[in-house]
Design an enzyme around this catalytic site. Structure first.
Site, PDB file in Angstrom:
ATOM      1  N   GLU A  85       0.850  -1.201   0.000  1.00 30.34           N
ATOM      2  CA  GLU A  85       0.000   0.000   0.000  1.00 30.34           C
ATOM      3  C   GLU A  85       0.879   1.242   0.000  1.00 30.34           C
ATOM      4  OE1 GLU A  85      -2.975  -2.085   3.301  1.00 30.34           O
ATOM      5  OE2 GLU A  85      -1.942  -0.208   3.785  1.00 30.34           O
TER       6      GLU A  85
ATOM      7  N   LYS B 270       2.475   4.560   1.472  1.00 26.22           N
ATOM      8  CA  LYS B 270       2.675   5.093   2.814  1.00 26.22           C
ATOM      9  C   LYS B 270       2.312   6.568   2.725  1.00 26.22           C
ATOM     10  CE  LYS B 270       5.859   5.188   6.667  1.00 26.22           C
ATOM     11  NZ  LYS B 270       5.453   6.501   7.112  1.00 26.22           N
TER      12      LYS B 270
ATOM     13  N   ASP C  42       1.768  10.314   3.533  1.00 25.80           N
ATOM     14  CA  ASP C  42       2.546  11.240   4.346  1.00 25.80           C
ATOM     15  C   ASP C  42       1.612  12.241   5.008  1.00 25.80           C
ATOM     16  OD1 ASP C  42       5.402  13.396   3.639  1.00 25.80           O
ATOM     17  OD2 ASP C  42       4.764  12.357   5.447  1.00 25.80           O
TER      18      ASP C  42
ATOM     19  N   TYR D 260      -6.328   2.275   6.895  1.00 26.19           N
ATOM     20  CA  TYR D 260      -5.621   1.074   6.461  1.00 26.19           C
ATOM     21  C   TYR D 260      -5.412   0.069   7.582  1.00 26.19           C
ATOM     22  CZ  TYR D 260      -2.314   4.426   8.284  1.00 26.19           C
ATOM     23  OH  TYR D 260      -1.721   5.387   9.045  1.00 26.19           O
TER      24      TYR D 260
ATOM     25  N   LYS E  17       2.794  -5.475   3.884  1.00 25.73           N
ATOM     26  CA  LYS E  17       2.197  -6.188   5.024  1.00 25.73           C
ATOM     27  C   LYS E  17       1.922  -7.632   4.636  1.00 25.73           C
ATOM     28  CE  LYS E  17      -0.301  -2.008   6.385  1.00 25.73           C
ATOM     29  NZ  LYS E  17      -1.586  -1.307   6.422  1.00 25.73           N
TER      30      LYS E  17
ATOM     31  N   LYS F 298      10.888   3.148   2.459  1.00 23.64           N
ATOM     32  CA  LYS F 298      10.872   4.595   2.225  1.00 23.64           C
ATOM     33  C   LYS F 298      11.562   4.908   0.906  1.00 23.64           C
ATOM     34  CE  LYS F 298       9.635   6.548   6.306  1.00 23.64           C
ATOM     35  NZ  LYS F 298      10.051   7.759   6.897  1.00 23.64           N
TER      36      LYS F 298
ATOM     37  N   CYS G  64      34.524  35.948 -19.874  1.00 20.95           N
ATOM     38  CA  CYS G  64      34.723  34.586 -19.376  1.00 20.95           C
ATOM     39  C   CYS G  64      35.194  34.671 -17.920  1.00 20.95           C
ATOM     40  CB  CYS G  64      35.761  33.864 -20.218  1.00 20.95           C
ATOM     41  SG  CYS G  64      36.317  32.333 -19.447  1.00 20.95           S
TER      42      CYS G  64
ATOM     43  N   CYS H   3      39.089  33.433 -17.860  1.00 21.83           N
ATOM     44  CA  CYS H   3      40.235  34.080 -18.512  1.00 21.83           C
ATOM     45  C   CYS H   3      39.964  35.537 -18.861  1.00 21.83           C
ATOM     46  CB  CYS H   3      40.664  33.309 -19.760  1.00 21.83           C
ATOM     47  SG  CYS H   3      39.491  33.442 -21.115  1.00 21.83           S
TER      48      CYS H   3
ATOM     49  N   CYS I 204      33.236  30.891 -24.232  1.00 21.93           N
ATOM     50  CA  CYS I 204      34.523  31.533 -24.230  1.00 21.93           C
ATOM     51  C   CYS I 204      35.245  30.891 -25.413  1.00 21.93           C
ATOM     52  CB  CYS I 204      35.257  31.231 -22.927  1.00 21.93           C
ATOM     53  SG  CYS I 204      37.002  31.611 -23.045  1.00 21.93           S
TER      54      CYS I 204
ATOM     55  N   CYS J  88      42.138  29.288 -22.890  1.00 23.58           N
ATOM     56  CA  CYS J  88      41.532  29.618 -21.593  1.00 23.58           C
ATOM     57  C   CYS J  88      41.873  28.494 -20.615  1.00 23.58           C
ATOM     58  CB  CYS J  88      40.017  29.748 -21.751  1.00 23.58           C
ATOM     59  SG  CYS J  88      39.118  29.802 -20.206  1.00 23.58           S
TER      60      CYS J  88
HETATM   61  S1  IVH Z   1       0.199   0.432   8.917  1.00 23.33           S
HETATM   62  C1  IVH Z   1      -0.070  -1.692  12.821  1.00 23.33           C
HETATM   63  N1  IVH Z   1      -0.212   1.475   6.532  1.00 23.33           N
HETATM   64  O1  IVH Z   1       3.126   5.419   8.817  1.00 23.33           O
HETATM   65  C2  IVH Z   1      -0.248  -0.863  11.616  1.00 23.33           C
HETATM   66  N2  IVH Z   1       0.743   2.861   8.206  1.00 23.33           N
HETATM   67  O2  IVH Z   1       5.787   5.134  10.063  1.00 23.33           O
HETATM   68  C3  IVH Z   1       0.792   0.186  11.492  1.00 23.33           C
HETATM   69  N3  IVH Z   1       1.178   5.166   7.495  1.00 23.33           N
HETATM   70  O3  IVH Z   1       2.108   4.968  12.124  1.00 23.33           O
HETATM   71  C4  IVH Z   1       0.561   1.162  10.436  1.00 23.33           C
HETATM   72  N4  IVH Z   1       0.424   4.944   5.441  1.00 23.33           N
HETATM   73  O4  IVH Z   1       0.801   6.693  10.617  1.00 23.33           O
HETATM   74  C5  IVH Z   1       0.252   1.687   7.778  1.00 23.33           C
HETATM   75  N5  IVH Z   1      -0.655   2.284   4.389  1.00 23.33           N
HETATM   76  C6  IVH Z   1      -0.211   2.483   5.632  1.00 23.33           C
HETATM   77  C7  IVH Z   1       0.288   3.741   6.050  1.00 23.33           C
HETATM   78  C8  IVH Z   1       0.768   3.888   7.355  1.00 23.33           C
HETATM   79  C9  IVH Z   1       0.939   5.781   6.328  1.00 23.33           C
HETATM   80  C10 IVH Z   1       1.789   5.820   8.689  1.00 23.33           C
HETATM   81  C11 IVH Z   1       1.116   5.472  10.004  1.00 23.33           C
HETATM   82  C12 IVH Z   1       2.193   4.768  10.762  1.00 23.33           C
HETATM   83  C13 IVH Z   1       3.417   5.346  10.165  1.00 23.33           C
HETATM   84  C14 IVH Z   1       4.623   4.469  10.412  1.00 23.33           C
END
Ligand code: IVH
Length: 748
Positions: free
Chosen positions: A114, A116, A118, A226, A290, A314, A408, A411, A426, A431
């Site tokens: 999935e 992540k 931000d 999630y 996961k 990351k 330049c 030179c 130049c 040069c």
């Molecule tokens: S799972 C037990 N899934 O990232 C489940 N976290 O650095 C733990 N986050 O604390 C989290 N997208 O705030 C999960 N698809 C995603 C996520 C996600 C963002 C965040 C969440 C977590 C942090 C960990």
């Protein structure tokens, strides 16, 4: 303290506290410690307690608090809100996968990948379908109750829909501000002259911490879910099942996911996500992997901080924001002057970046880059990072535009701009900047591979006037080279006899390097490695290149192509002309095409053009086999220029005559076998390979088994080794037929 004084002090405190909380919440920076902040806030609380009329309703004492003075009541979690362990390299994922397989003693499971997101982690609790609390992660066991702010997030339902509403459902996810809403907010702030938000994540965090939910509402947050906390009356078989069922309950589930059967599929899902990253409407900072089946989660268990069945991969930041300190001008090997942004150092994809190229004035104008601008820099492949764009919302008005240099920077000679070129140059071939860079290019591995000529050595040689053009290095004697001072003013440091000896040996080897490497090493514009190899394939030696009817023919052919387009009676501009004029144009075009056919045929024979394919191709239409019009023209002009002529003379007097690959009947200029390495591949007709070897050795040559940089010739017989021939072509090693080998042997 008098009331007046107290009022003044309270005002000052409020301003100061507001400033620090803005820094903290919206810009994610801190000028003072939490404790110092608390002291300021406490002083204000005391003052307002003593003079209640001094406390306006919007006083920070009513609205914000430092972490310790949180105004939000706590929420306790029965199931902690965990974090994730991070992977920054693929190897960590490989290890993660191996660990899971060994812990589960089974391969019978799948992964889910999935994005992540931000944003800010939140937990939302539903009881019998009603939203009862919304809270932050806090310390994972105790968060802040921010229910009123959570309720302002339009996509989070207050009442669950669907027919399978459970007794208790705590869902965990991420609150965030989408990219376009963030841009709108920033534009709004700019219009109002307010201080700008730093980035979407901090803005989301700051918004959720507002005591007045109207503020949170005005930020238009969104959320995706999630994971789950406490549940009752509902069970999920897998993460995949969870995402599907959240949707059916009208809870927004994380919108992108991939089910993966193994690590390989996980890696490609991560690549796929990275590819679509820029097109997603929200910011992500990685991918979460996961184990999908929940029945394995308890078996794999959790550490104090994170589950052992999940990991976050990351993405390395390939873009970063920084500030342009100044714009300087750099003179390149070919004299092109390139503006370079000198940056506030910033981490990007694992290294600290201090400079980024701005290409040219047009590029600067198009992007609108000024000194002191906040810019986004980007690393594309392995090249030096480039400035992608200006962060317009962070302009203060004090930015200064860039002005092109008139001289330049190295030179001091006046800069020029060639017709149809955007770059400044130049033109002074002496040069020092060009001399140093040309020398380094000359000696580089792709060039003549002369070990030891690095930045400092090249600079010193040019500074001491020992080298003005790269060929001058062949005049350097070993003992004088050994004394070259590489130190600075305070301390002398000599190159030393060992290094000098190695350099001289490398120079001796360079003398017999093949033509393609010499051509590349000379640093002629548009002559990269592959063009150099094509030229060497079709020419016998440098003298042949300098006097080449092939290259002149190529330049002519491409000129004819443009001319023929100009006189085309059917072109847009020409159809407006009178029938008489168009008739003349037609005649002219036919003449040009006749000439094109003639030149094209002979250049096709020479191997530098080939007839164009396709049903619309005319007999005079050809395409290049690798040497383009600019390269052909530049090589011709180079050897007509004073520098080119003097280089040829110097090479002649040094008895350096690099050989090309062209099999011609014209005698090969230097075929001395003495000290040269010959590789034989395939069967020979007139003698055995052993016999050929003997004769080569008798002439002072050596027989090599594999093709390397040191190989002088490769003799290709019957059924030669493809690998050896390919290597020879790549390295520009001259190829000989059996017949030519015999001729060469006869001449010894
Ligand atoms: S799972 C037990 N899934 O990232 C489940 N976290 O650095 C733990 N986050 O604390 C989290 N997208 O705030 C999960 N698809 C995603 C996520 C996600 C963002 C965040 C969440 C977590 C942090 C960990």
């Amino acid at each position: 303290m008098k009331r007046g004084q107290a009022a003044q002090r309270a005002d000052a405190l409020r301003a100061e506290i507001e400033r620090h909380s803005r820094l903290y919440y919206e810009e994610a920076t801190q000028e003072i410690s939490d404790r110092e902040f608390d002291i300021l806030l406490q002083e204000l609380v005391d003052l307002e307690a003593r003079y209640p009329s001094l406390a306006p309703p919007n006083s920070p004492t009513q609205r914000v608090g430092g972490k310790a003075l949180s105004q939000f009541p706590p929420v306790y979690y029965t199931i902690p809100m965990l974090s994730l362990s991070n992977a920054y390299e693929r190897q960590t994922l490989t290890d993660f996968d191996a660990r899971i397989r060994s812990d589960l003693k089974s391969d019978d499971f799948t992964y889910i990948v999935e994005p992540k997101i931000d944003g800010v982690g939140i937990s939302v609790r539903y009881e019998h379908g009603h939203l009862v609390t919304g809270s932050t992660r806090g310390d994972s066991l105790k968060g802040d109750n921010i229910t009123e702010n959570i309720k302002t997030i339009a996509s989070i339902p207050i009442e669950l829909r669907g027919d399978a509403v459970p007794e208790v459902l705590e869902v965990r996810g991420e609150a965030f501000i989408s990219k376009n809403i963030f841009e709108r907010l920033v534009a709004q702030q700019k219009r109002k002259g307010e201080e700008r938000f730093a980035n979407p994540r901090n803005t989301a965090a700051g918004s959720l911490k507002q005591l007045d939910p109207r503020i949170a509402a005005s930020r238009h947050l969104a959320a995706f879910f999630y994971a789950t906390g406490e549940t009752s009356g509902i069970e999920f078989q897998s993460e995949h099942d969870l995402l599907e069922r959240l949707d059916s309950l009208s809870i927004p589930a994380v919108p992108w996911h991939r089910k993966c059967a193994n690590l390989e599929e996980v890696n490609s899902a991560i690549d796929e996500l990275q590819f679509v990253r820029d097109d997603l409407p929200f910011e992500i900072d990685g991918a979460v992997v996961k184990v999908d089946e929940r029945r394995y989660h308890s078996l794999l268990s959790t550490t104090a901080k994170s589950p052992r069945w999940a990991i976050a991969f990351k993405y390395q930041a390939e873009r970063a924001e920084t500030v342009v300190r100044s714009i300087t001008d750099q003179v390149g090997r070919t004299g092109v002057i390139t503006p370079v942004a000198e940056l506030e150092p910033v981490q990007l994809a694992g290294s600290v970046i201090r400079r980024a190229t701005l290409h040219n004035l047009q590029d600067i104008d198009r992007k609108g880059v000024r000194v002191h601008d906040h810019v986004i820099i980007e690393k594309a492949g392995e090249v030096i990072p480039a400035v992608l764009k200006v962060v317009g919302s962070r302009r203060s008005g004090l930015e200064k535009p860039y002005t092109q240099p008139s001289e330049c920077p190295e030179c001091g000679s006046a800069v020029i701009q060639r017709e149809n070129e955007v770059a400044l140059r130049c033109d002074n071939l002496l040069c020092p900047a060009q001399a140093v860079r040309l020398l380094r290019h000359f000696a580089s591995r792709g060039g003549l591979d002369i070990e030891g000529i690095g930045e400092v050595v090249a600079e010193r040689l040019v500074e001491n006037a020992q080298v003005r053009t790269p060929i001058d290095i062949f005049d350097l004697a070993e003992d004088s080279l050994a004394k070259l001072d590489l130190g600075d003013k305070s301390k002398k440091r000599e190159l030393g006899i060992e290094t000098a000896r190695r350099m001289c040996q490398a120079m001796a080897r360079a003398k017999s390097a093949p033509l393609s490497r010499w051509l590349f090493a000379l640093g002629i514009e548009h002559v990269g490695k592959s063009v150099a190899i094509r030229i060497a394939d079709t020419h016998t030696n440098l003298a042949h290149v300098a006097d080449s009817s092939i290259l002149r023919g190529l330049a002519e052919y491409f000129d004819l192509v443009s001319e023929s387009q100009l006189v085309n009676p059917r072109s847009k501009t020409n159809t407006k002309k009178t029938p008489d004029e168009r008739m003349k144009l037609q005649q002219k075009q036919t003449e040009i095409q006749d000439r094109m056919r003639l030149v094209g045929e002979s250049l096709t024979k020479a191997g530098v053009l080939r007839p164009k394919a396709g049903e619309h191709a005319q007999p005079w239409d050809c395409v290049t086999t690798g040497i383009g019009p600019d390269a052909a023209q530049r090589v011709v002009s180079f050897f007509e220029s004073e520098v080119g002529i003097s280089i040829l003379e110097r090479l002649r007097s040094l008895q350096i005559d690099p050989l090309g690959n062209k099999a011609t009947d014209t005698p090969i200029a230097d075929t001395a076998l003495k000290g040269r390495v010959v590789v034989l591949t395939g069967g020979l007709e007139s003698m055995t390979r052993e016999k050929a070897g003997e004769r080569i050795r008798a002439s002072g040559g050596k027989v090599g088994s594999g093709v390397s940089r040191n190989t002088s010739f490769i003799v290709t017989g019957n059924k030669p080794s493809d690998i050896k021939v390919a290597a020879a072509r790549r390295l520009g090693v001259k190829e000989l037929t059996e017949e030519q080998l015999i001729k060469v042997l006869e001449r010894q």
